[in-house]
Write an enzyme that holds these catalytic residues in place. Structure first.
Site, PDB file in Angstrom:
ATOM      1  N   HIS A 257       0.858  -1.179   0.000  1.00 32.62           N
ATOM      2  CA  HIS A 257       0.000   0.000   0.000  1.00 32.62           C
ATOM      3  C   HIS A 257       0.893   1.227   0.000  1.00 32.62           C
ATOM      4  O   HIS A 257       1.883   1.281   0.737  1.00 32.62           O
ATOM      5  CB  HIS A 257      -0.922   0.014   1.226  1.00 32.62           C
ATOM      6  CG  HIS A 257      -2.110   0.893   1.057  1.00 32.62           C
ATOM      7  ND1 HIS A 257      -2.029   2.273   1.034  1.00 32.62           N
ATOM      8  CD2 HIS A 257      -3.422   0.586   0.867  1.00 32.62           C
ATOM      9  CE1 HIS A 257      -3.239   2.777   0.867  1.00 32.62           C
ATOM     10  NE2 HIS A 257      -4.100   1.785   0.766  1.00 32.62           N
ATOM     11  N   ASP A 308      -7.532  -5.564   1.083  1.00 37.64           N
ATOM     12  CA  ASP A 308      -8.214  -6.331   0.041  1.00 37.64           C
ATOM     13  C   ASP A 308      -7.931  -7.827   0.126  1.00 37.64           C
ATOM     14  O   ASP A 308      -8.761  -8.633  -0.307  1.00 37.64           O
ATOM     15  CB  ASP A 308      -7.793  -5.830  -1.341  1.00 37.64           C
ATOM     16  CG  ASP A 308      -8.171  -4.391  -1.572  1.00 37.64           C
ATOM     17  OD1 ASP A 308      -9.352  -4.074  -1.415  1.00 37.64           O
ATOM     18  OD2 ASP A 308      -7.284  -3.579  -1.895  1.00 37.64           O
TER      19      ASP A 308
END
Length: 372
Positions: A257, A308
């Site tokens: 990320h 996710d």
């Protein structure tokens, strides 16, 4: 002027909605770990919109306002039936239907604070019903009306399947909604703020955000994670599959990320939910495969899983079709989008960055008859 690809490292605005500081995510100053363990999604909606946790009376009022606005216009249900069902992704249907909602709202273009808050309630209440209605219509089933006494998490699972969800399923889904509710100035939130900074209406802002969320580098990642797990098929195939991806320098969805260095703080909660749900529904291999994938990817590339990765197996374990994963993200993230939209309206300035020009200069117009 200096340029930053993808606006990386650029601080574009101030906000009191949420923060990411030293790999810690907070909503209005409350640590995401604290909220995930203790707060309901409705409490988080109130927190994001008001910057304070509700009293019992305030929470009851919000729940009442939401339940009174669950229903969606019949015209939109009829519109779903006109779509080429076998070709339309649910995110495209959701994006279009939220835009359509604005056509049936008499206050759509009224920009007072009071009208915008009433529209915020309507949008937040109706998005779960839009997702589940489309999902059922494309299966050839009739939409199921929400139950006024149910909260958003319980209603979503009920409206999708027609079955009463278990307490574990409701808890897991509610926690997932809490975890996805806001995430500072992510792509879809920034899109929403850019849109409404022109003083466009709230329906336009949420529709614009949905368009950004639809992309696989944002909301679509968990659907791609489930596709990967399906392709792998069994634990025996994990290592050769992942090593081939790593050797070919292919992107493995669900890892890394841009704003976290030590790991996404939301992932651990979804990891635990994945373990519980896959055990409950008799598919523990999904969790075991995910753990092995995490070990290989994190060990090889030092990329920890993001929100996710484990949300994919959580939603699959709840019996949710894989292409509904991103719309579920929207069910939750609408609360954050709306919080940012209302904040933008309250202290607005048109968002208009510059671009560094890299094309040719001093060109001279040549008549078309003389062009080679």
């Amino acid at each position: 002027m200096t340029t930053a690809r993808g606006l990386e490292g650029v601080v574009a605005t101030t906000s009191s909605v949420s923060s990411i500081i030293d790999d810690t995510l907070t909503y209005a100053g409350y640590n995401i770990d604290d909220l995930t363990e203790n707060a309901s999604f409705e409490e988080v909606i109130y927190l994001l919109w008001h910057r304070s946790l509700p009293t019992q009376a305030q929470l009851d009022e919000l729940k009442s306002q939401l339940s009174e606005n669950y229903d969606i216009p019949q015209e939109i249900l009829d519109h779903f039936k006109m779509y080429p069902i076998d070709k339309v992704h649910p995110m495209a249907a959701l994006r279009s239907s939220v835009s359509l909602l604005g056509l049936y709202d008499e206050e759509s273009d009224i920009m007072t604070d009071e009208a915008n808050y009433r529209k915020a309630i309507r949008i937040q209440a109706k998005i779960p019903a839009l997702v589940t209605a489309f999902a059922r219509i494309r299966r050839g089933q009739e939409p199921i009306a929400p139950k006024k006494e149910y909260g958003i998490a319980e209603n979503f699972l009920y409206m999708l399947s027609g079955n009463e969800p278990t307490a574990v399923e409701i808890e897991a889904f509610d926690k997932a909604l809490v975890l996805h509710a806001d995430h500072e100035l992510n792509a879809s939130t920034f899109t929403a703020r850019v849109c409404v900074a022109t003083l466009s209406d709230i329906y336009s802002g949420v529709t614009a955000a949905l368009g950004a969320l639809k992309g696989p580098l944002h909301g679509g990642a968990n659907e791609q994670v489930m596709k990967m797990l399906t392709e792998i098929g069994s634990a025996d195939n994990v290592e050769p599959y992942i090593l081939e991806k790593l050797n070919n320098k292919e992107k493995i969805m669900g890892f890394g990320h841009r704003v976290y260095r030590q790991g996404d703080p939301r992932a651990k909660h979804l990891r635990e939910m994945s373990k519980r749900l896959t055990e409950q529904n008799g598919q523990p291999e999904l969790y075991n495969m995910s753990i092995e994938i995490e070990g290989l990817v994190t060990g090889s590339k030092n990329l920890p899983p993001n929100v996710d990765f484990y949300s994919a197996s959580v939603y699959h374990s709840l019996g949710i079709e894989h292409d509904l994963f991103t719309p579920i993200f929207a069910v939750s993230r609408a609360s954050g989008w709306i919080a940012h939209i209302l904040e933008q309206y309250a202290n607005n300035r048109l968002i208009r960055p510059r671009a560094e020009y890299t094309g040719p200069n001093m060109q001279k117009y040549i008549p078309i008859s003389e062009r080679g």
